[in-house]
Design an enzyme around this catalytic site. Sequence first.
Site, PDB file in Angstrom:
ATOM      1  N   ASP A 125       0.859  -1.186   0.000  1.00  0.00           N
ATOM      2  CA  ASP A 125       0.000   0.000   0.000  1.00  0.00           C
ATOM      3  C   ASP A 125       0.891   1.230   0.000  1.00  0.00           C
ATOM      4  O   ASP A 125       2.117   1.116  -0.122  1.00  0.00           O
ATOM      5  CB  ASP A 125      -0.951  -0.037   1.214  1.00  0.00           C
ATOM      6  N   HIS A 191      -3.037   3.432  -4.388  1.00  0.00           N
ATOM      7  CA  HIS A 191      -2.400   2.872  -3.191  1.00  0.00           C
ATOM      8  C   HIS A 191      -1.028   2.302  -3.516  1.00  0.00           C
ATOM      9  O   HIS A 191      -0.643   1.241  -3.008  1.00  0.00           O
ATOM     10  CB  HIS A 191      -3.296   1.799  -2.551  1.00  0.00           C
ATOM     11  N   GLU A 255     -10.018   3.339  -4.747  1.00  0.00           N
ATOM     12  CA  GLU A 255      -9.512   4.655  -4.396  1.00  0.00           C
ATOM     13  C   GLU A 255      -8.328   5.100  -5.263  1.00  0.00           C
ATOM     14  O   GLU A 255      -7.232   5.323  -4.756  1.00  0.00           O
ATOM     15  CB  GLU A 255      -9.131   4.658  -2.912  1.00  0.00           C
TER      16      GLU A 255
END
Length: 483
Positions: A125, A191, A255
């Site tokens: 991440d 990410h 995201e």
Amino acid sequence: MQLNIIPKPNKAEFFGGEVWIKDLPVRYETNDLHPEEFYCLEIKKDEIVITAKGEKGKYYAHLSLSQLEEAGKAPLMKITDMPAFPYRGFMIDSARHMQTVDEIKRYIEAAARYKMNIFHWHLCDDQGWRIESERHPLLNQKGSWRDCHGFGSKNMQRYGGYYTKDEIRDIVAFCKERFIEVIPEFDLPGHTTAIISTYPELSCRGAQVPVETVGGIFKNILCAGNDEVLKFCYDIIDELCELFPYPFMHIGGDEAPKARWCNCEKCQQRIKDEGLENEEQLQGWFANKIIAYLKEKGYTALAWNESLNSGIIDGDTVICDWMDRGNKCVPYANGGGKIIIEDFYHYYLDYVYGMTPLKKTYSYNPYLDGLTEQGKKNVLGVETPIWTEYIEDFDRMSYMCFPRLIAVAERGWTEPDKADYNSFKVRVKNQKDFLASLGITLCHESEWDPNALIRVKESVGRLIKSITPASIMATVFPNVDEK
Ligand code: ACM
Ligand code: ZN
């Protein structure tokens, strides 16, 4: 009659009377006609009979039997049982904070007892890269390390590390013994700050950025117009395939703000060359390239629900509904696509009990509204993640996950019409000693379902903690590319 078994068996018939079961002989019968996870467990006066197709069914029968043994005596009965869903998962985020191999094994051991069968391992991440890479060792030298231990905390110690390939193989083997499949997550294209901090040339701007030290959504994502990015991803996938023998791989997709892509010549050229409508479709195109590569290697991709936004994602992709609330996932399932339910509001275990009380988790029906009979068949199952931005150690992780993980495990196994929260609460209290033997603290009963005042207080506290300038910018202005 209430049996001291979690998950609650789907069918139990009682014949009157009880027997001490500890020293009873166990006899096995094989029945090829049943599904792999089916088992029948008969407690008779002078023997125990387990019927299953093979080792998996036998294993589940023994899990039920061992819970009965803790009570000493059991009723004379016949349990006929198999899971409601084939996918009963738990996810651990080892990117934001790592757990030791021993801690991960203890967590797995607990999940196994409740017949969970998928370990989704979130290994990379913005805040760290946790997989040993032989092809890209720089990832471990740079991307696995950040300049601060806790997110927003005062502990400014350098933090990091990664799991060696041997450690990963060890965990995969540990899972295999418990009939648990391991799905690694290679989160793309967002990410990915840990990657970009190591290889800035894989981002749109090419600028050097540090591994992130706070939580949030970040605009530096992989450049979808650069063929070198795809080559890098294929390399990593090759390494992952060597380590993870099961036919699933998670490719993230959550995201991913499009700000950089909107202002990147290469990304815009790709949109033109491929006849795409916009940046959302560019994400779909990028995902499909990865999915196609995985397919060549015999893997099916899983992806977070944002992957449906492009409208062009490969329909064989298994979609994990974390924030969609069924909007796109329900039509996807009704149309033949497979989905997994891991709803943020019910199954995210890093959110305090005040936000997500045990009853709320337990009561969530994975058959979302709007699913047709066919759509219901495409719900593969449930998964409960523990994200670790604010979970720095195993004690906190244990407290947050137990008993809520057990609630999800039961909902994955027990048919929806047989779920019973009051019975669950009684049975779950009996898990304390077993969990303690693994060094896991069961959250105290008084905190499972807080009153309204505590709920408001805890919810506000948690939300304030996770709001950062970066997450506000990325959430409110995802396409603004500040210079
Ligand atoms: C997610 O929680 N971003 C999948
Ligand atoms: Zn780009």
